[in-house]
Design a protein around this motif. Structure first.
Motif, PDB file in Angstrom:
ATOM      1  N   CYS A 253     136.699 -68.657 -40.073  1.00 26.60           N
ATOM      2  CA  CYS A 253     137.720 -67.600 -40.117  1.00 26.60           C
ATOM      3  C   CYS A 253     138.106 -67.291 -41.556  1.00 26.60           C
ATOM      4  O   CYS A 253     138.205 -66.117 -41.954  1.00 26.60           O
ATOM      5  N   LEU A 254     138.313 -68.333 -42.360  1.00 27.82           N
ATOM      6  CA  LEU A 254     138.663 -68.128 -43.766  1.00 27.82           C
ATOM      7  C   LEU A 254     137.548 -67.422 -44.517  1.00 27.82           C
ATOM      8  O   LEU A 254     137.796 -66.519 -45.325  1.00 27.82           O
ATOM      9  N   ALA A 255     136.305 -67.832 -44.258  1.00 28.15           N
ATOM     10  CA  ALA A 255     135.176 -67.220 -44.946  1.00 28.15           C
ATOM     11  C   ALA A 255     135.041 -65.751 -44.586  1.00 28.15           C
ATOM     12  O   ALA A 255     134.752 -64.904 -45.433  1.00 28.15           O
ATOM     13  N   THR A 256     135.257 -65.432 -43.318  1.00 30.73           N
ATOM     14  CA  THR A 256     135.137 -64.047 -42.868  1.00 30.73           C
ATOM     15  C   THR A 256     136.229 -63.164 -43.459  1.00 30.73           C
ATOM     16  O   THR A 256     136.055 -61.954 -43.603  1.00 30.73           O
ATOM     17  N   LEU A 257     137.333 -63.774 -43.839  1.00 30.31           N
ATOM     18  CA  LEU A 257     138.454 -63.021 -44.404  1.00 30.31           C
ATOM     19  C   LEU A 257     138.079 -62.291 -45.687  1.00 30.31           C
ATOM     20  O   LEU A 257     138.739 -61.319 -46.073  1.00 30.31           O
ATOM     21  N   ASN A 258     137.013 -62.722 -46.366  1.00 31.93           N
ATOM     22  CA  ASN A 258     136.620 -62.065 -47.615  1.00 31.93           C
ATOM     23  C   ASN A 258     136.308 -60.588 -47.398  1.00 31.93           C
ATOM     24  O   ASN A 258     136.413 -59.788 -48.325  1.00 31.93           O
ATOM     25  N   CYS A 259     135.927 -60.218 -46.170  1.00 33.26           N
ATOM     26  CA  CYS A 259     135.634 -58.813 -45.876  1.00 33.26           C
ATOM     27  C   CYS A 259     136.867 -57.927 -46.044  1.00 33.26           C
ATOM     28  O   CYS A 259     136.741 -56.735 -46.343  1.00 33.26           O
ATOM     29  N   CYS A 260     138.038 -58.502 -45.843  1.00 37.97           N
ATOM     30  CA  CYS A 260     139.283 -57.739 -45.990  1.00 37.97           C
ATOM     31  C   CYS A 260     139.810 -57.789 -47.415  1.00 37.97           C
ATOM     32  O   CYS A 260     140.631 -56.943 -47.804  1.00 37.97           O
ATOM     33  N   LEU A 261     139.382 -58.773 -48.205  1.00 33.32           N
ATOM     34  CA  LEU A 261     139.867 -58.907 -49.575  1.00 33.32           C
ATOM     35  C   LEU A 261     139.045 -58.090 -50.571  1.00 33.32           C
ATOM     36  O   LEU A 261     139.573 -57.630 -51.586  1.00 33.32           O
ATOM     37  N   ASP A 262     137.766 -57.899 -50.280  1.00 33.73           N
ATOM     38  CA  ASP A 262     136.899 -57.179 -51.214  1.00 33.73           C
ATOM     39  C   ASP A 262     137.387 -55.766 -51.532  1.00 33.73           C
ATOM     40  O   ASP A 262     137.281 -55.323 -52.689  1.00 33.73           O
ATOM     41  N   PRO A 263     137.899 -54.987 -50.553  1.00 31.24           N
ATOM     42  CA  PRO A 263     138.404 -53.647 -50.907  1.00 31.24           C
ATOM     43  C   PRO A 263     139.496 -53.661 -51.967  1.00 31.24           C
ATOM     44  O   PRO A 263     139.625 -52.702 -52.740  1.00 31.24           O
ATOM     45  N   LEU A 264     140.291 -54.737 -52.037  1.00 32.00           N
ATOM     46  CA  LEU A 264     141.282 -54.846 -53.111  1.00 32.00           C
ATOM     47  C   LEU A 264     140.600 -54.952 -54.464  1.00 32.00           C
ATOM     48  O   LEU A 264     141.084 -54.420 -55.467  1.00 32.00           O
ATOM     49  N   LEU A 265     139.469 -55.635 -54.481  1.00 33.95           N
ATOM     50  CA  LEU A 265     138.694 -55.756 -55.716  1.00 33.95           C
ATOM     51  C   LEU A 265     138.226 -54.383 -56.179  1.00 33.95           C
ATOM     52  O   LEU A 265     138.266 -54.064 -57.369  1.00 33.95           O
TER      53      LEU A 265
END
Length: 286
Positions: A253-265
């Motif tokens: 679940c934590l690893a998959t969360l990166n999909c939501c954080l990348d747009p902030l990048l």
């Protein structure tokens, strides 16, 4: 198919809710981000090229999430073993490609901030496309051994319980998972080095004319990269070689969360400050 008790497992609605939330949030964020990157930013920019490929990597993972949502919501796996293989491979591919693309973004920012003129020749679209092609080629070559091993043992998998199957765990556990761990640790080290060098340059060598807001946004890019590595990529990569598949759902679940954080990048990287004349010394060669 076997009629053992593993055919139907207890539903885990918490994980179904988490993966469903990531799907609902991540799909539009990455789709819109990809559209903006392709429509409003030049593919001649190395930074844009790496981010477009990162968004594609995230979308490939996101399209596999409905299978996880259904599985954890119902406790059943109605699809084939090959469908389970694809869902697992897309997840691991996202970690491998995501860690490399984020590292390329960090290195590109390092060259732009620390060596804007000296290493300008390295920041070209041609080199960026070659780097992106190398990432995808590496991912494919790493996925092949896992896929072949899974297919070889597929006749032995009587119960396709997928994400918690001990048979699947055995089929996919190989030297490749140690490669993934080494890859993530190496990429993390590169990101840490880039972060230290950029922070030092901004602190010591950038003129006072550069606005504080600009410095903060540059630092946020690197801080976010480190957060994604330490929270999303590293824990699951460390656990794969030693932890049973059935115990890894929180880390997945934590690893998959990166999909939501990348747009902030993407937002912090392409805010207007990158293109203003007074900040040219930060973006020379963009």
């Amino acid at each position: 198919m076997s009629n053992s008790t593993e055919d139907v497992l207890e539903p885990e609605p918490v994980y179904a809710l988490i993966f469903g939330s990531i799907l609902v949030l991540g799909l539009p964020l990455n789709a819109v981000s990809l559209w903006i990157l392709l429509r409003r930013h030049s593919l001649k920019s190395p930074n844009t090229i790496f981010m477009v490929n990162l968004a594609i990597s995230d979308l490939l993972l996101i399209i596999s999430l409905p299978m996880r949502v259904y599985y954890y919501a119902t406790g059943t796996w109605p699809l084939s073993n090959m469908a389970c293989l694809w869902a697992t491979i897309l997840f691991r591919s996202n970690i491998r490609s995501g860690s490399m693309f984020i590292t390329f973004i960090s290195v590109d920012r390092l060259l732009a901030v620390v060596y804007p003129l000296r290493l300008r020749h390295l920041r070209t679209s041609s080199i960026a496309w070659k780097g992106a092609a190398l990432v995808w080629l590496t991912v494919v070559m790493v996925n092949i051994p896992e896929s072949v091993e899974f297919v070889r043992q597929s006749n032995k998998l009587n119960v396709p319980s997928c994400f918690k199957s001990a048979d699947l765990e055995s089929a996919l556990r190989s030297a490749v998972v140690y490669f993934q761990l080494a890859l993530v640790v190496t990429m993390l080290a590169v990101n840490i080095a880039c972060t230290v060098m950029v922070f030092w340059t901004l602190y010591r060598h950038v003129s006072d004319s550069v606005r504080v807001r600009t410095k903060v946004k540059v630092m946020l890019i690197f801080a976010m990269n480190l957060v994604m590595f330490t929270i999303c990529f590293l824990p699951v990569s460390v656990s794969v070689p030693t932890t049973k598949t059935s115990k890894m759902q929180p880390l997945v679940c934590l690893a998959t969360l990166n999909c939501c954080l990348d747009p902030l990048l993407y937002y912090f990287s392409f805010d207007a400050f990158w293109k203003k004349k007074e900040d040219l010394d930060l973006t020379r060669g963009q």
